[in-house]
Enzyme design. Sequence first.
Site, PDB file in Angstrom:
ATOM      1  N   HIS A  32      -8.935  -6.326  10.584  1.00 53.44           N
ATOM      2  CA  HIS A  32      -9.664  -6.088   9.213  1.00 53.44           C
ATOM      3  C   HIS A  32     -11.081  -5.495   9.964  1.00 53.44           C
ATOM      4  CE1 HIS A  32      -6.312  -8.615   8.381  1.00 53.44           C
ATOM      5  NE2 HIS A  32      -6.573  -8.546   7.032  1.00 53.44           N
ATOM      6  N   GLU A  48       1.312  -1.127  -0.167  1.00 55.74           N
ATOM      7  CA  GLU A  48       0.197  -0.336  -0.027  1.00 55.74           C
ATOM      8  C   GLU A  48       0.924   1.231   0.658  1.00 55.74           C
ATOM      9  OE1 GLU A  48      -2.835  -3.218   0.948  1.00 55.74           O
ATOM     10  OE2 GLU A  48      -1.002  -2.171   1.564  1.00 55.74           O
TER      11      GLU A  48
END
Length: 358
Positions: A155, A86
Amino acid sequence: MYLLRALGDEAILRARRIFVELPRRSITKMSVRQALNEALDEELARDENVFILGEEVAQFDGAYKITRGLWKKYGDKRLIDTPITEAGFCGIAVGAALMGLRPICEFMTFNFSMQAIDRVVNGAAKNLYMSAGRFPVPVVFRGPNGNSKGLAAQHSQCFAAWYMSVPGLKVVSPSTSEDYRGCLKAAVRDPDPVVMLESELLYPVEFPVSDEALDKNYEIPFGKAKVEKAGKHITLVTHGQAYVFTLQAAETLAGQGIEAEVVNLRSLRPLDWDTIFKSIGKTHRLMTVELGWPRCGVGSEIVATVMENPVFFQLDAPAIRCTGIDVPMPYSEPIENECTPKDHNIVEYAKRVCGMKF
């Protein structure tokens, strides 16, 4: 089957009934996934500077099939599969935006945006200011935010409060298919960096869509909330996935003699204070609803700002926040289900507020 697993049989049936009964100019129905896919397709066709990058967005059609069919239509230059890094592809997106392109950077989940938060906050958000207005960064960061089902603590976090606290960013948290379509188009066309917080659980859910929203140039202005249901006894301010449960709660409350006004924020930075204040002046009671943590949350900001403005004196009862529980999200789905407010929790809180007085 996915819907039943995601939100539950009874919740889906109630949601479908409520949304079908909403007054609309058209009976067209569209899933959130379809709304996003069509909006991306239209923006790619409209402006050759728009491109999409992220993990599995091209050949795999996207982890959630939001970009389905777009790689075959537009090719490798417009849809770019990236490695699982990312920080790297987010930096590429910021650099591309600085050079005049309009990247749409997809995070497989905003939990992974923490790997690139320096690029988002210190790169995208501050470049225009630090360059004295010379270098805008027209980039969109989008992807699922908050919990899905059984993904555990790492998450399942809601980043709404994180990103809405950053000057230089615009932040949206859409709820309906119209919201997703209008917010995404506005984000892609905006000269500033935009964070678009989505809900994985809403991707397959269908909502009615008006003829106006089907226009290729339909945009929802930043800082413009929508009163989804008018009421006179209490204002319920919400955003994102929490909107579904809030609207269900409002229907239940109506059956018990409490007319709740539901304000769908859509935009978190900027916030539509005019709509919030106007609604409070009408109902004289306020409750915020969100799925994120209670500490330093979206509701905290709203309640604090209400306290600091003359509208505070129009309240007939203390403002209340209905939020997720202040714990890391459990892996167990039954326990996870108890960690974020559902319609029955919202009903209980709203009745409490309506029974309170200053």
